[in-house]
Design an enzyme around this catalytic site. Structure first.
Site, PDB file in Angstrom:
ATOM      1  N   LYS A  51       6.443  22.858 -14.706  1.00 19.47           N
ATOM      2  CA  LYS A  51       5.607  21.704 -14.343  1.00 19.47           C
ATOM      3  C   LYS A  51       5.181  21.785 -12.881  1.00 19.47           C
ATOM      4  CE  LYS A  51       4.625  16.924 -14.803  1.00 19.47           C
ATOM      5  NZ  LYS A  51       4.895  15.657 -15.454  1.00 19.47           N
ATOM      6  N   ARG A  98      -4.346  20.913 -14.817  1.00 18.95           N
ATOM      7  CA  ARG A  98      -3.174  20.079 -15.158  1.00 18.95           C
ATOM      8  C   ARG A  98      -3.287  19.483 -16.566  1.00 18.95           C
ATOM      9  NH1 ARG A  98       0.259  15.800 -11.404  1.00 18.95           N
ATOM     10  NH2 ARG A  98       1.585  15.075 -13.096  1.00 18.95           N
ATOM     11  N   LYS A 126       2.800  11.543 -11.430  1.00 15.67           N
ATOM     12  CA  LYS A 126       1.984  10.598 -12.206  1.00 15.67           C
ATOM     13  C   LYS A 126       2.817   9.348 -12.410  1.00 15.67           C
ATOM     14  CE  LYS A 126      -1.224  13.221 -15.049  1.00 15.67           C
ATOM     15  NZ  LYS A 126      -1.564  13.611 -16.431  1.00 15.67           N
ATOM     16  N   HIS A 146      -0.856   9.567 -27.713  1.00 19.78           N
ATOM     17  CA  HIS A 146      -1.089   8.302 -26.995  1.00 19.78           C
ATOM     18  C   HIS A 146      -1.816   7.289 -27.886  1.00 19.78           C
ATOM     19  CE1 HIS A 146      -0.748  10.030 -22.605  1.00 19.78           C
ATOM     20  NE2 HIS A 146       0.413   9.866 -23.185  1.00 19.78           N
ATOM     21  N   ASN A 182      -1.209  18.101 -21.362  1.00 18.79           N
ATOM     22  CA  ASN A 182      -1.541  17.025 -22.290  1.00 18.79           C
ATOM     23  C   ASN A 182      -1.600  17.451 -23.745  1.00 18.79           C
ATOM     24  OD1 ASN A 182      -3.050  14.070 -21.933  1.00 18.79           O
ATOM     25  ND2 ASN A 182      -2.213  14.998 -20.077  1.00 18.79           N
ATOM     26  N   GLU A 192      -5.159  16.532 -11.354  1.00 21.07           N
ATOM     27  CA  GLU A 192      -5.736  16.782 -12.677  1.00 21.07           C
ATOM     28  C   GLU A 192      -7.260  16.849 -12.655  1.00 21.07           C
ATOM     29  OE1 GLU A 192      -3.430  15.348 -16.180  1.00 21.07           O
ATOM     30  OE2 GLU A 192      -5.307  14.395 -16.705  1.00 21.07           O
ATOM     31  N   HIS A 230       7.732   7.789 -27.118  1.00 21.38           N
ATOM     32  CA  HIS A 230       6.663   8.678 -26.641  1.00 21.38           C
ATOM     33  C   HIS A 230       6.866  10.093 -27.222  1.00 21.38           C
ATOM     34  CE1 HIS A 230       3.809  10.621 -23.987  1.00 21.38           C
ATOM     35  NE2 HIS A 230       4.758  11.440 -23.560  1.00 21.38           N
ATOM     36  N   HIS A 262      -1.056  15.035 -26.613  1.00 24.01           N
ATOM     37  CA  HIS A 262      -1.007  13.689 -26.041  1.00 24.01           C
ATOM     38  C   HIS A 262      -2.227  12.829 -26.391  1.00 24.01           C
ATOM     39  CE1 HIS A 262       2.461  15.244 -23.982  1.00 24.01           C
ATOM     40  NE2 HIS A 262       2.610  14.157 -23.240  1.00 24.01           N
ATOM     41  N   GLU A 288       8.970  17.262 -25.606  1.00 20.78           N
ATOM     42  CA  GLU A 288       8.261  17.723 -24.389  1.00 20.78           C
ATOM     43  C   GLU A 288       8.666  19.160 -24.041  1.00 20.78           C
ATOM     44  OE1 GLU A 288       5.747  16.256 -22.948  1.00 20.78           O
ATOM     45  OE2 GLU A 288       6.025  14.089 -22.757  1.00 20.78           O
ATOM     46  N   ARG A 340       0.810  -1.239   0.000  1.00 16.74           N
ATOM     47  CA  ARG A 340       0.000   0.000   0.000  1.00 16.74           C
ATOM     48  C   ARG A 340       0.834   1.276   0.000  1.00 16.74           C
ATOM     49  NH1 ARG A 340      -3.938  -2.528   3.614  1.00 16.74           N
ATOM     50  NH2 ARG A 340      -5.560  -3.366   2.265  1.00 16.74           N
TER      51      ARG A 340
HETATM   52  P1  NAD Z   1      12.586   5.459 -21.879  1.00 17.07           P
HETATM   53  O1  NAD Z   1      12.372   5.423 -20.436  1.00 17.07           O
HETATM   54  O2  NAD Z   1      12.075   4.322 -22.698  1.00 17.07           O
HETATM   55  O3  NAD Z   1      14.141   5.667 -22.150  1.00 17.07           O
HETATM   56  C1  NAD Z   1      14.612   5.676 -23.472  1.00 17.07           C
HETATM   57  C2  NAD Z   1      15.841   4.779 -23.651  1.00 17.07           C
HETATM   58  O4  NAD Z   1      16.989   5.433 -23.146  1.00 17.07           O
HETATM   59  C3  NAD Z   1      15.761   3.445 -22.941  1.00 17.07           C
HETATM   60  O5  NAD Z   1      16.241   2.441 -23.802  1.00 17.07           O
HETATM   61  C4  NAD Z   1      16.722   3.615 -21.742  1.00 17.07           C
HETATM   62  O6  NAD Z   1      17.288   2.403 -21.360  1.00 17.07           O
HETATM   63  C5  NAD Z   1      17.748   4.542 -22.326  1.00 17.07           C
HETATM   64  N1  NAD Z   1      18.462   5.401 -21.388  1.00 17.07           N
HETATM   65  C6  NAD Z   1      17.978   6.013 -20.293  1.00 17.07           C
HETATM   66  N2  NAD Z   1      18.875   6.866 -19.788  1.00 17.07           N
HETATM   67  C7  NAD Z   1      19.977   6.769 -20.562  1.00 17.07           C
HETATM   68  C8  NAD Z   1      21.228   7.426 -20.557  1.00 17.07           C
HETATM   69  N3  NAD Z   1      21.511   8.403 -19.698  1.00 17.07           N
HETATM   70  N4  NAD Z   1      22.149   7.067 -21.486  1.00 17.07           N
HETATM   71  C9  NAD Z   1      21.844   6.122 -22.412  1.00 17.07           C
HETATM   72  N5  NAD Z   1      20.658   5.492 -22.493  1.00 17.07           N
HETATM   73  C10 NAD Z   1      19.731   5.829 -21.574  1.00 17.07           C
HETATM   74  O7  NAD Z   1      11.932   6.769 -22.517  1.00 17.07           O
HETATM   75  P2  NAD Z   1      11.686   8.215 -21.947  1.00 17.07           P
HETATM   76  O8  NAD Z   1      11.522   9.060 -23.126  1.00 17.07           O
HETATM   77  O9  NAD Z   1      12.659   8.574 -20.908  1.00 17.07           O
HETATM   78  O10 NAD Z   1      10.279   8.083 -21.181  1.00 17.07           O
HETATM   79  C11 NAD Z   1       9.086   7.840 -21.877  1.00 17.07           C
HETATM   80  C12 NAD Z   1       8.015   7.461 -20.884  1.00 17.07           C
HETATM   81  O11 NAD Z   1       7.759   8.546 -20.006  1.00 17.07           O
HETATM   82  C13 NAD Z   1       6.693   7.098 -21.522  1.00 17.07           C
HETATM   83  O12 NAD Z   1       6.201   5.905 -20.981  1.00 17.07           O
HETATM   84  C14 NAD Z   1       5.781   8.241 -21.146  1.00 17.07           C
HETATM   85  O13 NAD Z   1       4.443   7.861 -21.046  1.00 17.07           O
HETATM   86  C15 NAD Z   1       6.341   8.639 -19.808  1.00 17.07           C
HETATM   87  N6  NAD Z   1       6.003   9.993 -19.378  1.00 17.07           N
HETATM   88  C16 NAD Z   1       5.476  10.145 -18.136  1.00 17.07           C
HETATM   89  C17 NAD Z   1       5.177  11.394 -17.659  1.00 17.07           C
HETATM   90  C18 NAD Z   1       4.676  11.550 -16.256  1.00 17.07           C
HETATM   91  O14 NAD Z   1       4.270  12.654 -15.881  1.00 17.07           O
HETATM   92  N7  NAD Z   1       4.729  10.517 -15.441  1.00 17.07           N
HETATM   93  C19 NAD Z   1       5.393  12.527 -18.455  1.00 17.07           C
HETATM   94  C20 NAD Z   1       5.938  12.345 -19.730  1.00 17.07           C
HETATM   95  C21 NAD Z   1       6.236  11.058 -20.190  1.00 17.07           C
HETATM   96  N1  GLY Z   2       2.763  14.648 -18.435  1.00 21.19           N
HETATM   97  C1  GLY Z   2       1.454  15.080 -18.042  1.00 21.19           C
HETATM   98  C2  GLY Z   2       1.339  15.329 -16.586  1.00 21.19           C
HETATM   99  O1  GLY Z   2       2.251  15.125 -15.814  1.00 21.19           O
HETATM  100  O2  GLY Z   2       0.304  15.751 -16.154  1.00 21.19           O
END
Ligand code: NAD
Ligand code: GLY
Length: 379
Positions: A237, A251, A153, A262, A255, A247, A275, A258, A195, A131
């Site tokens: 942010k 918030r 998130k 998405h 998006n 949200e 992404h 997105h 982004e 939890r």
């Molecule tokens: P990712 O996490 O898939 O990373 C991309 C690649 O880079 C992976 O293969 C990873 O192993 C590699 N990598 C990571 N750091 C590295 C480094 N320093 N050097 C070399 N390689 C490295 O992709 P991302 O773009 O970081 O994240 C995308 C995700 O984030 C999506 O799932 C998206 O939905 C999510 N997201 C979430 C929020 C939120 O508010 N929670 C906001 C935006 C995006």
């Molecule tokens: N990336 C959208 C949010 O954090 O609300």
């Protein structure tokens, strides 16, 4: 090497579920060896699961682990496979099993070291294991440093919809070492820039102009430019999250691009576009809708779309079409009573949310993606 770092706070006000609380975003260059010290100062529990992926493990997670050991923590590493297609409940289930096998209980903490996939998934495991256990984010991609590690998130995808399972669960702190960006693949730099352009488009015209003026250097990438941009995006942010953590309205501005992005990710089974690339296309389509629905000046739309095209997203796979994108947009979490609600822009730097353009305009804007003049963004 200067190992100093800067720190600013995200301040979440009290609501009906919790009292007010704050957490720091620590940023610096070459600071991973200080992680244990910061974790200690912020009273992270001593038993820590470092969740990471194979690409990041030797590069950075091992340094985080050593630093934790140096400051009296007892860390174990849990590896998850890299890639968006693994941001699933099956992977979370494996993480729970490994936490259990290693004897982690409610007095443990989770530290996510990696990109947004690791951060979202490890955060969701932290929100739900026993939890909820405390967690910290050590984002190592540009996208994770400017966006996903901040705001709480956390979650995973379902085959038919992106991020449909999740929680709002804030980290105890975010620890950003900009030096980690030196090993990032070019494609991942561009995904992060998508982004960043979004932040300019929805909230900060000056940032947008700064990105437009420096796009060649940013694409190189000249990482000297990143610290200022990262701090600016984190602070934008934070200001949104502070006003609407869960949200209930505002918030949603975050998006922009997105709803379409998405849908493209889900339709391509999370394995063709990153992404960042999917939302690059998403912002082009939603800029087009913004011209028709919100009066976004056509010149602004044109500038935004040309900047997005500089990110050179790979071609859209031929297996998807405009009709499928339209249908899949209805799995979006912002849908209410069966109606799409979009986050668009009135002008560069002025995001809006809860917009429901005519179905005809939505479809017309999506169709544009499949034509030669998709980057023109005009009506
Ligand atoms: P990712 O996490 O898939 O990373 C991309 C690649 O880079 C992976 O293969 C990873 O192993 C590699 N990598 C990571 N750091 C590295 C480094 N320093 N050097 C070399 N390689 C490295 O992709 P991302 O773009 O970081 O994240 C995308 C995700 O984030 C999506 O799932 C998206 O939905 C999510 N997201 C979430 C929020 C939120 O508010 N929670 C906001 C935006 C995006
Ligand atoms: N990336 C959208 C949010 O954090 O609300």
């Amino acid at each position: 090497m200067d190992r100093s770092f800067s720190k600013f706070m995200v301040n979440i006000p009290a609501d009906e579920r919790s009292s007010a609380f704050s957490y720091p975003i620590v940023t610096g260059h070459d600071i991973l060896s200080m992680f244990g010290s910061v974790a200690s100062e912020l009273h992270l529990p001593k038993r820590v699961a470092v969740i990471t992926d194979p690409n990041v493990q030797n590069l950075y997670a091992s340094h985080v682990q050593s630093s934790l050991l140096n400051f009296g923590f007892r860390p174990d590493t849990i590896l998850i496979p890299s890639g968006e297609e693994h941001k699933t409940l099956d992977t979370v289930r494996n993480v729970y099993d490994k936490l259990h096998e290693a004897g982690f209980g409610r007095d443990a903490a989770i530290v996510a070291v990696g990109g947004g996939v690791v951060g979202d998934l490890a955060g969701f495991a932290a929100a739900t294991y026993y939890r909820g256990v405390p967690f910290a984010q050590v984002p190592t991609t540009l996208l994770a440093q400017v966006d996903s590690s901040v705001g709480g998130k956390v979650g995973v995808n379902l085959p038919y919809g992106k991020n449909l399972i999740g929680a709002f669960y804030q980290p105890r702190f975010v620890f950003i070492d900009v030096k980690t960006l030196t090993t990032l693949a070019e494609r991942e730099v561009r995904s992060g820039l998508a982004e960043i352009i979004k932040y300019g488009a929805i909230l900060d015209k000056e940032l947008f102009e700064m990105i437009a003026d420096n796009i060649d250097a940013l694409l190189k990438p000249d990482i000297k430019l990143f610290p200022e941009i990262i701090e600016r995006c984190c602070s934008l942010k934070a200001s949104v999250v502070e006003q609407d953590e869960r949200e209930s309205g505002y918030r949603e501005v975050l998006n922009f691009g997105h709803t379409v992005g998405h849908a493209i990710e889900a339709l391509t089974r999370y394995s063709v576009l990153t992404h960042g690339e999917a939302i690059t296309y998403g912002m082009m389509v939603e800029a087009h809708m913004s011209v028709n629905h919100c009066g976004l000046p056509q010149e602004d739309a044109r500038r935004l779309c040309s900047l997005l095209m500089r990110l050179s997203p790979p071609p859209l796979p031929e297996i998807i079409d405009d009709h499928q994108i339209y249908q899949t947009m209805f799995t979006d979490k912002k849908v209410r009573s069966g109606s799409l609600r979009l986050s668009l822009i009135n002008a560069i730097g002025e995001g809006t949310f809860g917009e429901t353009p005519d179905e005809h305009y939505i479809k017309q804007s999506i169709r544009k993606l499949f034509t030669k003049e998709r980057d023109a963004c005009g009506p």
